[in-house]
Design a protein around this motif. Structure first.
Motif, PDB file in Angstrom:
ATOM      1  N   VAL A  57       0.850  -1.189   0.000  1.00  0.00           N
ATOM      2  CA  VAL A  57       0.000   0.000   0.000  1.00  0.00           C
ATOM      3  C   VAL A  57       0.885   1.237   0.000  1.00  0.00           C
ATOM      4  O   VAL A  57       1.830   1.330   0.791  1.00  0.00           O
ATOM      5  CB  VAL A  57      -0.932   0.018   1.232  1.00  0.00           C
ATOM      6  N   ASP A  58       0.620   2.162  -0.901  1.00  0.00           N
ATOM      7  CA  ASP A  58       1.321   3.437  -0.906  1.00  0.00           C
ATOM      8  C   ASP A  58       0.917   4.192   0.360  1.00  0.00           C
ATOM      9  O   ASP A  58      -0.254   4.547   0.526  1.00  0.00           O
ATOM     10  CB  ASP A  58       0.931   4.239  -2.157  1.00  0.00           C
ATOM     11  N   THR A  59       1.865   4.407   1.247  1.00  0.00           N
ATOM     12  CA  THR A  59       1.544   5.022   2.534  1.00  0.00           C
ATOM     13  C   THR A  59       1.098   6.470   2.413  1.00  0.00           C
ATOM     14  O   THR A  59       0.480   7.003   3.321  1.00  0.00           O
ATOM     15  CB  THR A  59       2.772   4.956   3.471  1.00  0.00           C
ATOM     16  N   VAL A  60       1.393   7.090   1.274  1.00  0.00           N
ATOM     17  CA  VAL A  60       1.014   8.500   1.086  1.00  0.00           C
ATOM     18  C   VAL A  60      -0.434   8.621   0.627  1.00  0.00           C
ATOM     19  O   VAL A  60      -1.214   9.395   1.167  1.00  0.00           O
ATOM     20  CB  VAL A  60       1.957   9.187   0.076  1.00  0.00           C
ATOM     21  N   THR A  61      -0.815   7.832  -0.391  1.00  0.00           N
ATOM     22  CA  THR A  61      -2.161   7.919  -0.950  1.00  0.00           C
ATOM     23  C   THR A  61      -3.110   6.862  -0.413  1.00  0.00           C
ATOM     24  O   THR A  61      -4.315   6.938  -0.651  1.00  0.00           O
ATOM     25  CB  THR A  61      -2.108   7.781  -2.477  1.00  0.00           C
ATOM     26  N   LYS A  62      -2.562   5.855   0.281  1.00  0.00           N
ATOM     27  CA  LYS A  62      -3.327   4.712   0.782  1.00  0.00           C
ATOM     28  C   LYS A  62      -3.897   3.865  -0.356  1.00  0.00           C
ATOM     29  O   LYS A  62      -4.864   3.116  -0.162  1.00  0.00           O
ATOM     30  CB  LYS A  62      -4.476   5.166   1.710  1.00  0.00           C
ATOM     31  N   PRO A  84       2.552  19.981  -3.585  1.00  0.00           N
ATOM     32  CA  PRO A  84       1.831  19.317  -2.497  1.00  0.00           C
ATOM     33  C   PRO A  84       0.785  18.317  -2.990  1.00  0.00           C
ATOM     34  O   PRO A  84       0.184  17.603  -2.199  1.00  0.00           O
ATOM     35  CB  PRO A  84       1.159  20.490  -1.766  1.00  0.00           C
ATOM     36  N   ILE A  85       0.556  18.270  -4.302  1.00  0.00           N
ATOM     37  CA  ILE A  85      -0.503  17.421  -4.860  1.00  0.00           C
ATOM     38  C   ILE A  85       0.002  15.996  -5.048  1.00  0.00           C
ATOM     39  O   ILE A  85       1.034  15.767  -5.681  1.00  0.00           O
ATOM     40  CB  ILE A  85      -1.013  17.989  -6.200  1.00  0.00           C
ATOM     41  N   LYS A  86      -0.731  15.049  -4.512  1.00  0.00           N
ATOM     42  CA  LYS A  86      -0.412  13.624  -4.681  1.00  0.00           C
ATOM     43  C   LYS A  86      -1.159  13.135  -5.918  1.00  0.00           C
ATOM     44  O   LYS A  86      -2.324  12.757  -5.838  1.00  0.00           O
ATOM     45  CB  LYS A  86      -0.830  12.847  -3.439  1.00  0.00           C
ATOM     46  N   VAL A  87      -0.493  13.143  -7.059  1.00  0.00           N
ATOM     47  CA  VAL A  87      -1.164  12.926  -8.337  1.00  0.00           C
ATOM     48  C   VAL A  87      -1.584  11.471  -8.510  1.00  0.00           C
ATOM     49  O   VAL A  87      -2.752  11.177  -8.771  1.00  0.00           O
ATOM     50  CB  VAL A  87      -0.258  13.356  -9.505  1.00  0.00           C
ATOM     51  N   TYR A  88      -0.639  10.541  -8.399  1.00  0.00           N
ATOM     52  CA  TYR A  88      -0.980   9.131  -8.577  1.00  0.00           C
ATOM     53  C   TYR A  88       0.033   8.263  -7.841  1.00  0.00           C
ATOM     54  O   TYR A  88       1.110   8.728  -7.432  1.00  0.00           O
ATOM     55  CB  TYR A  88      -1.027   8.746 -10.062  1.00  0.00           C
ATOM     56  N   SER A  89      -0.326   7.007  -7.675  1.00  0.00           N
ATOM     57  CA  SER A  89       0.589   6.005  -7.137  1.00  0.00           C
ATOM     58  C   SER A  89       1.004   5.086  -8.276  1.00  0.00           C
ATOM     59  O   SER A  89       0.192   4.737  -9.126  1.00  0.00           O
ATOM     60  CB  SER A  89      -0.083   5.184  -6.033  1.00  0.00           C
ATOM     61  N   VAL A  90       2.268   4.685  -8.274  1.00  0.00           N
ATOM     62  CA  VAL A  90       2.780   3.810  -9.328  1.00  0.00           C
ATOM     63  C   VAL A  90       3.292   2.517  -8.701  1.00  0.00           C
ATOM     64  O   VAL A  90       3.894   2.510  -7.634  1.00  0.00           O
ATOM     65  CB  VAL A  90       3.905   4.500 -10.134  1.00  0.00           C
ATOM     66  N   GLY A  91       2.999   1.416  -9.380  1.00  0.00           N
ATOM     67  CA  GLY A  91       3.520   0.110  -8.982  1.00  0.00           C
ATOM     68  C   GLY A  91       4.156  -0.561 -10.187  1.00  0.00           C
ATOM     69  O   GLY A  91       3.674  -0.410 -11.314  1.00  0.00           O
ATOM     70  N   MET A  92       5.250  -1.291  -9.966  1.00  0.00           N
ATOM     71  CA  MET A  92       5.951  -1.949 -11.073  1.00  0.00           C
ATOM     72  C   MET A  92       5.949  -3.457 -10.906  1.00  0.00           C
ATOM     73  O   MET A  92       6.161  -3.977  -9.811  1.00  0.00           O
ATOM     74  CB  MET A  92       7.403  -1.466 -11.150  1.00  0.00           C
ATOM     75  N   TYR A  93       5.690  -4.154 -12.016  1.00  0.00           N
ATOM     76  CA  TYR A  93       5.698  -5.609 -12.062  1.00  0.00           C
ATOM     77  C   TYR A  93       6.652  -6.075 -13.158  1.00  0.00           C
ATOM     78  O   TYR A  93       6.683  -5.503 -14.259  1.00  0.00           O
ATOM     79  CB  TYR A  93       4.305  -6.159 -12.370  1.00  0.00           C
TER      80      TYR A  93
END
Length: 514
Positions: A57-62, A84-93
């Motif tokens: 889990v991205d701790t910033v955006t949950k 200050p804007i949390k635009v998106y969370s990224v995950g890599m596979y």
């Protein structure tokens, strides 16, 4: 209007209700029953909802990410910020070969590890980046932002323009990249990048695979948090059993009860090291990062390795057992105490991690838990004093528990030695403090009273304890949901559908579908 009596199935508690029902009630009842069924077998009182959906889990955006995608393991997650804007969370596979290429590298050499990873991705069949939106961004602005990040990393400007147009077309089809939108970029072995938006393929652009990977992995990557997460989760791994990619679908907590419908789908004989629900430095200053890393990656991992080896090399009948079954089996406790102790330690540690909160922990409990503590101990201070006294009495290694005795329906403080667990005495654990030296000695040496005080003052997760108490008392998720439903104007539905009925139907549905 007609008066009807509703009778429950004989195997469940009898529910006699005289209700005044409007003529269209059966339709409403049908809709509500499906909603309750879906909620019941998708969410269990024993499962952390946020974690159940994700391995990391991205701790910033949950925002959470599954531990694998199409058979590819998850490497790391992170937030892309713009000011200050949390635009998106990224995950890599990517594939296991790429992960193995950096598994033996140290976390301290982050730049070297990421450089090695970038080189190994050249031979991967596919590397996927998932971008999950947290902030609404217009189609043109979103496409331009990604294209602007790729452009400095390649000389093929036409390909960058094509990529921009593909993203623009995909996002524009739904108006904007709103929270919940998922952009998927598959970097292929042939050098191309396939673009999909919310699972719908938009098109492919050749020649940008390396440049797109560098957007997130090179020294100037757009998300430093993502790069840190990749190193944290993929480096310094000496055994495949210490990958820390277990989801709550496979966590030990979901195995607490075979009545949990999720249990039937998630049962496995080979256990994995559970993810911590917080970062390694989140419990400071009470528990240092050094202590937590050693405790989790060395001691907890060792117990899991030992259990897996003993099960795989021993009686094949044990391969279908979960940890609770092993712990509760009196024959195993008598004839194979080593398996019992290691299995109990696996369960104890997974429970202990959840008894602490990286933020917002400590203080005093509220709600049902506070009320029950006052009933059984007189006050919270009395409970705390009793648990602290028990902790100081622990000789050598052991655990201090707050448990709910089902037979006498009362909270108790229990001190167990070694890997002892109150489950064996039909007592449901509510809270636990690890009194093994590896839990505190690096930070406190012989001053373990300071460790226990810090646990209560700053770390204890009362929300988790409250959930455990509700489960033990039969006041879990479904009754809570009923309460919410009743307060939204549907009191008749809340009265009709109880937790046992919904779970009964959900289990049958699971078997039919499987």
């Amino acid at each position: 209007r007609k008066h009807r009596s509703l009778h429950r199935h004989s195997s469940l508690r009898t529910l006699n209700l005289r209700l005044t029902l409007p003529g269209m009630f059966p339709r409403l009842a049908g809709i509500a029953s499906w909603a309750l069924l879906a909620a019941t077998f998708c969410i269990s009182p024993n499962v952390n909802v946020e974690a159940a959906a994700a391995a990391l889990v991205d701790t910033v955006t949950k925002i959470g990410f599954d531990d694998n995608l199409g058979g590819l393991p998850l490497f790391g997650v992170g937030c892309r910020k713009k000011g200050p804007i949390k635009v998106y969370s990224v995950g890599m596979y990517s594939d296991d070969k790429a992960k193995d290429s950096i598994s033996s590298l140290t976390k301290s050499n982050k730049a070297g590890a990421l450089s090695t990873l970038r080189d190994s991705l050249k031979s991967s069949q596919v590397t996927t980046f998932l971008l999950k939106m947290n902030f609404k961004v217009g189609a043109e602005k979103m496409a331009g932002a990604i294209a602007d990040s790729v452009a400095p990393r390649t000389s093929d400007k036409d390909a960058v323009e094509t990529l921009k147009n593909l993203i623009l077309d995909g996002v524009a089809a739904k108006g904007a990249a709103t929270p919940g939108t998922t952009l998927q970029f598959d970097c292929l072995k042939n050098g191309g990048v396939k673009v999909s938006v919310d699972g719908k393929e938009v098109g492919s652009v050749p020649g940008l695979c390396r440049a797109f990977c560098d957007v997130f992995l090179d020294d100037n990557g757009v998300s430093p948090a993502f790069r840190d997460s990749v190193v944290e989760n993929c480096c310094d791994i000496t055994s495949s059993s210490i990958t820390a990619t277990d989801t709550v679908a496979q966590t030990l907590e979901s195995q607490q009860s075979s009545h949990n419908p999720i249990y039937f789908l998630r049962r496995k004989s080979n256990f994995k090291l559970p993810n911590l629900p917080y970062a390694y430095n989140a419990l400071q200053p009470v528990i240092s990062e050094k202590t937590l890393r050693a405790h989790h990656l060395k001691h907890n991992a060792k117990y899991i390795d030992t259990v897996n080896k003993m099960i795989n090399d021993g009686d094949t009948k044990l391969k279908g057992h979960n940890l609770v079954q092993i712990i509760q089996d009196s024959q195993i406790r008598q004839n194979n105490p080593s398996l019992y102790n290691n299995a109990a330690q696996c369960w104890n540690h997974d429970f202990y991690w959840k008894c602490m909160a990286g933020a917002g922990g400590g203080g005093e409990p509220t709600g049902l838990l506070a009320k029950t503590i006052r009933r059984d101990f007189g006050s919270f201070n009395n409970l705390r004093n009793e648990m602290e006294t028990a902790a100081m009495k622990a000789f050598g290694s052991g655990w201090v528990w707050l448990g709910y005795n089902i037979q006498i329906q009362k909270l108790e403080v229990i001190l167990t030695s070694g890997g002892g667990n109150p489950i064996t005495e039909n007592i449901t654990p509510i809270l636990a403090i690890d009194m093994w030296e590896h839990a505190y000695y690096l930070d406190y040496q012989e001053q373990r009273n300071e460790y226990v005080n810090g646990f209560f003052n700053r770390l204890v997760n009362w929300k988790f304890a409250e959930k455990n108490l509700k489960h033990a008392m039969g006041k879990g998720f479904i009754p809570d949901m009923m309460h919410q439903v009743s307060h939204r104007g549907l009191p008749l539905l809340a009265a009709m559908f109880s937790a046992n009925w919904a779970k009964h139907k959900a289990i049958h549905m699971l078997f039919r579908q499987s």
